[in-house]
Design a protein around this motif. Structure first.
Motif, PDB file in Angstrom:
ATOM      1  N   ARG A 274      -8.105   8.780  -4.345  1.00  0.00           N
ATOM      2  CA  ARG A 274      -7.213   7.664  -4.639  1.00  0.00           C
ATOM      3  C   ARG A 274      -5.836   8.235  -4.995  1.00  0.00           C
ATOM      4  NH1 ARG A 274      -8.384   3.329  -6.488  1.00  0.00           N
ATOM      5  NH2 ARG A 274      -6.926   2.063  -7.600  1.00  0.00           N
ATOM      6  N   ILE A 275      -4.784   7.488  -4.706  1.00  0.00           N
ATOM      7  CA  ILE A 275      -3.424   7.872  -5.093  1.00  0.00           C
ATOM      8  C   ILE A 275      -3.154   7.225  -6.450  1.00  0.00           C
ATOM      9  CG2 ILE A 275      -0.996   7.897  -4.456  1.00  0.00           C
ATOM     10  CD1 ILE A 275      -1.848   7.378  -1.562  1.00  0.00           C
ATOM     11  N   ASP A 276      -3.461   7.945  -7.512  1.00  0.00           N
ATOM     12  CA  ASP A 276      -3.354   7.391  -8.861  1.00  0.00           C
ATOM     13  C   ASP A 276      -1.916   7.134  -9.298  1.00  0.00           C
ATOM     14  OD1 ASP A 276      -6.105   7.208  -9.462  1.00  0.00           O
ATOM     15  OD2 ASP A 276      -6.167   9.348  -9.928  1.00  0.00           O
ATOM     16  N   ALA A 277      -0.980   7.968  -8.904  1.00  0.00           N
ATOM     17  CA  ALA A 277       0.399   7.860  -9.375  1.00  0.00           C
ATOM     18  C   ALA A 277       1.256   6.923  -8.518  1.00  0.00           C
ATOM     19  CB  ALA A 277       1.044   9.243  -9.414  1.00  0.00           C
ATOM     20  N   LEU A 278       0.642   6.148  -7.639  1.00  0.00           N
ATOM     21  CA  LEU A 278       1.375   5.272  -6.727  1.00  0.00           C
ATOM     22  C   LEU A 278       2.105   4.176  -7.500  1.00  0.00           C
ATOM     23  CD1 LEU A 278       1.784   4.893  -3.654  1.00  0.00           C
ATOM     24  CD2 LEU A 278      -0.089   3.255  -3.731  1.00  0.00           C
ATOM     25  N   ALA A 279       3.368   3.935  -7.142  1.00  0.00           N
ATOM     26  CA  ALA A 279       4.170   2.906  -7.816  1.00  0.00           C
ATOM     27  C   ALA A 279       5.048   2.180  -6.797  1.00  0.00           C
ATOM     28  CB  ALA A 279       5.046   3.538  -8.890  1.00  0.00           C
ATOM     29  N   VAL A 280       5.398   0.952  -7.116  1.00  0.00           N
ATOM     30  CA  VAL A 280       6.328   0.191  -6.286  1.00  0.00           C
ATOM     31  C   VAL A 280       7.631   0.986  -6.180  1.00  0.00           C
ATOM     32  CG1 VAL A 280       7.710  -1.926  -6.176  1.00  0.00           C
ATOM     33  CG2 VAL A 280       5.296  -2.043  -6.846  1.00  0.00           C
ATOM     34  N   GLY A 281       8.156   1.070  -4.960  1.00  0.00           N
ATOM     35  CA  GLY A 281       9.379   1.822  -4.700  1.00  0.00           C
ATOM     36  C   GLY A 281       9.134   3.208  -4.146  1.00  0.00           C
ATOM     37  N   ASP A 282       7.903   3.709  -4.258  1.00  0.00           N
ATOM     38  CA  ASP A 282       7.560   5.031  -3.725  1.00  0.00           C
ATOM     39  C   ASP A 282       7.520   5.009  -2.202  1.00  0.00           C
ATOM     40  OD1 ASP A 282       7.236   5.921  -6.310  1.00  0.00           O
ATOM     41  OD2 ASP A 282       5.054   6.118  -6.186  1.00  0.00           O
ATOM     42  N   THR A 283       7.805   6.147  -1.600  1.00  0.00           N
ATOM     43  CA  THR A 283       7.651   6.317  -0.156  1.00  0.00           C
ATOM     44  C   THR A 283       6.275   6.896   0.116  1.00  0.00           C
ATOM     45  OG1 THR A 283      10.015   6.672   0.169  1.00  0.00           O
ATOM     46  CG2 THR A 283       8.548   7.482   1.906  1.00  0.00           C
ATOM     47  N   VAL A 284       5.592   6.327   1.105  1.00  0.00           N
ATOM     48  CA  VAL A 284       4.284   6.820   1.541  1.00  0.00           C
ATOM     49  C   VAL A 284       4.369   7.096   3.036  1.00  0.00           C
ATOM     50  CG1 VAL A 284       1.847   6.237   1.856  1.00  0.00           C
ATOM     51  CG2 VAL A 284       3.021   5.562  -0.246  1.00  0.00           C
ATOM     52  N   TYR A 285       3.950   8.280   3.416  1.00  0.00           N
ATOM     53  CA  TYR A 285       3.845   8.658   4.822  1.00  0.00           C
ATOM     54  C   TYR A 285       2.394   8.449   5.231  1.00  0.00           C
ATOM     55  CZ  TYR A 285       8.319  10.772   3.834  1.00  0.00           C
ATOM     56  OH  TYR A 285       9.618  10.966   3.454  1.00  0.00           O
ATOM     57  N   PHE A 286       2.179   8.058   6.476  1.00  0.00           N
ATOM     58  CA  PHE A 286       0.817   7.733   6.896  1.00  0.00           C
ATOM     59  C   PHE A 286       0.523   8.169   8.315  1.00  0.00           C
ATOM     60  CE2 PHE A 286       3.521   4.006   7.707  1.00  0.00           C
ATOM     61  CZ  PHE A 286       3.308   3.795   9.065  1.00  0.00           C
ATOM     62  N   TYR A 287      -0.765   8.360   8.566  1.00  0.00           N
ATOM     63  CA  TYR A 287      -1.298   8.563   9.902  1.00  0.00           C
ATOM     64  C   TYR A 287      -2.653   7.890   9.886  1.00  0.00           C
ATOM     65  CZ  TYR A 287      -2.790  10.784  14.241  1.00  0.00           C
ATOM     66  OH  TYR A 287      -3.231  11.015  15.526  1.00  0.00           O
ATOM     67  N   GLY A 288      -2.792   6.837  10.664  1.00  0.00           N
ATOM     68  CA  GLY A 288      -4.028   6.075  10.664  1.00  0.00           C
ATOM     69  C   GLY A 288      -4.081   5.103  11.820  1.00  0.00           C
ATOM     70  N   GLU A 289      -5.018   4.188  11.721  1.00  0.00           N
ATOM     71  CA  GLU A 289      -5.252   3.235  12.803  1.00  0.00           C
ATOM     72  C   GLU A 289      -4.721   1.854  12.419  1.00  0.00           C
ATOM     73  OE1 GLU A 289      -8.975   3.376  15.297  1.00  0.00           O
ATOM     74  OE2 GLU A 289      -9.289   1.492  14.212  1.00  0.00           O
ATOM     75  N   TYR A 290      -3.875   1.303  13.274  1.00  0.00           N
ATOM     76  CA  TYR A 290      -3.285  -0.011  13.064  1.00  0.00           C
ATOM     77  C   TYR A 290      -4.204  -1.087  13.625  1.00  0.00           C
ATOM     78  CZ  TYR A 290      -0.161  -4.001  13.619  1.00  0.00           C
ATOM     79  OH  TYR A 290       0.395  -5.252  13.564  1.00  0.00           O
ATOM     80  N   GLU A 291      -4.406  -2.127  12.829  1.00  0.00           N
ATOM     81  CA  GLU A 291      -5.160  -3.315  13.249  1.00  0.00           C
ATOM     82  C   GLU A 291      -4.248  -4.522  13.099  1.00  0.00           C
ATOM     83  OE1 GLU A 291      -8.274  -3.425  14.500  1.00  0.00           O
ATOM     84  OE2 GLU A 291      -8.532  -1.265  14.257  1.00  0.00           O
ATOM     85  N   TRP A 292      -4.092  -5.291  14.153  1.00  0.00           N
ATOM     86  CA  TRP A 292      -3.206  -6.448  14.140  1.00  0.00           C
ATOM     87  C   TRP A 292      -3.765  -7.574  13.278  1.00  0.00           C
ATOM     88  CZ3 TRP A 292      -3.694 -11.602  15.321  1.00  0.00           C
ATOM     89  CH2 TRP A 292      -2.502 -12.332  15.374  1.00  0.00           C
ATOM     90  N   ASN A 293      -2.880  -8.263  12.572  1.00  0.00           N
ATOM     91  CA  ASN A 293      -3.155  -9.585  12.002  1.00  0.00           C
ATOM     92  C   ASN A 293      -1.825 -10.318  11.902  1.00  0.00           C
ATOM     93  OD1 ASN A 293      -1.870  -9.125   9.454  1.00  0.00           O
ATOM     94  ND2 ASN A 293      -3.775  -8.368   8.566  1.00  0.00           N
ATOM     95  N   GLN A 294      -1.862 -11.611  11.630  1.00  0.00           N
ATOM     96  CA  GLN A 294      -0.647 -12.427  11.634  1.00  0.00           C
ATOM     97  C   GLN A 294       0.343 -12.059  10.537  1.00  0.00           C
ATOM     98  OE1 GLN A 294      -2.039 -16.471  11.493  1.00  0.00           O
ATOM     99  NE2 GLN A 294      -2.581 -16.478  13.662  1.00  0.00           N
ATOM    100  N   ARG A 295      -0.110 -11.370   9.514  1.00  0.00           N
ATOM    101  CA  ARG A 295       0.772 -11.022   8.393  1.00  0.00           C
ATOM    102  C   ARG A 295       1.518  -9.712   8.604  1.00  0.00           C
ATOM    103  NH1 ARG A 295      -2.521 -12.559   2.942  1.00  0.00           N
ATOM    104  NH2 ARG A 295      -2.463 -14.809   3.245  1.00  0.00           N
ATOM    105  N   GLY A 296       1.240  -9.002   9.671  1.00  0.00           N
ATOM    106  CA  GLY A 296       1.930  -7.736   9.927  1.00  0.00           C
ATOM    107  C   GLY A 296       0.989  -6.621  10.304  1.00  0.00           C
ATOM    108  N   GLY A 297      -0.254  -6.724   9.873  1.00  0.00           N
ATOM    109  CA  GLY A 297      -1.246  -5.735  10.253  1.00  0.00           C
ATOM    110  C   GLY A 297      -1.791  -4.956   9.079  1.00  0.00           C
TER     111      GLY A 297
END
Length: 142
Positions: free
Chosen positions: A93-116
């Motif tokens: 888990r990312i324990d120190a995660l806070a609003v405003g932080d930058t997160v880099y990602f590599y994963g699988e995108y799944e579509w939904n009406q809200r953005g995915g």
């Protein structure tokens, strides 16, 4: 020439930080990650492997049904929002995660009406799926 210098500098900085190595394909995906997600959203596509980054805009309660997932929303450079569903039964888990932080990602995108939704941000213990990851404050979670 400048691109080669930047690529070498990135590769060296990742060695020092113990980050997943970048190859030519991932470098391209990283640059166009937001564009790939926009295209997948517009075409209502799922199962699209993407790489990119975004700013955390909302922290959500963990999903505890079935496999446990840490959930948060990021905003991409395109202003599209994306729900990250990070499996904390398979990855830290990312324990120190806070609003405003930058997160880099590599994963699988799944579509939904809200953005995915982005999932598969972890290793696959069975070896059948491409390993994904999240990076926060130069630490990789997979």
């Amino acid at each position: 020439m400048i691109f080669a210098i930047v690529a070498v500098a990135l590769a060296l900085s990742q060695v020092e930080l113990d980050l997943p190595p970048l190859d030519a394909g991932k470098t391209t995906a990283s640059v166009t990650g937001s564009s790939l997600i926009e295209q997948a959203f517009t075409n209502q596509q799922s199962d699209v492997q993407v790489e990119g980054s975004g700013t955390v805009t909302k922290l959500l309660a963990d999903d505890l049904k079935g496999s446990r997932h840490q959930r948060f929303i990021i905003t991409l450079a395109s202003n599209r929002t994306l729900l990250i569903a990070h499996n904390i039964d398979l990855a830290p888990r990312i324990d120190a995660l806070a609003v405003g932080d930058t997160v880099y990602f590599y994963g699988e995108y799944e579509w939904n009406q809200r953005g995915g939704v982005l999932h598969w941000t972890h290793h696959d213990p069975r070896g059948h799926h491409v390993d994904g990851w999240l990076r926060h404050h130069n630490r990789v979670y997979q």
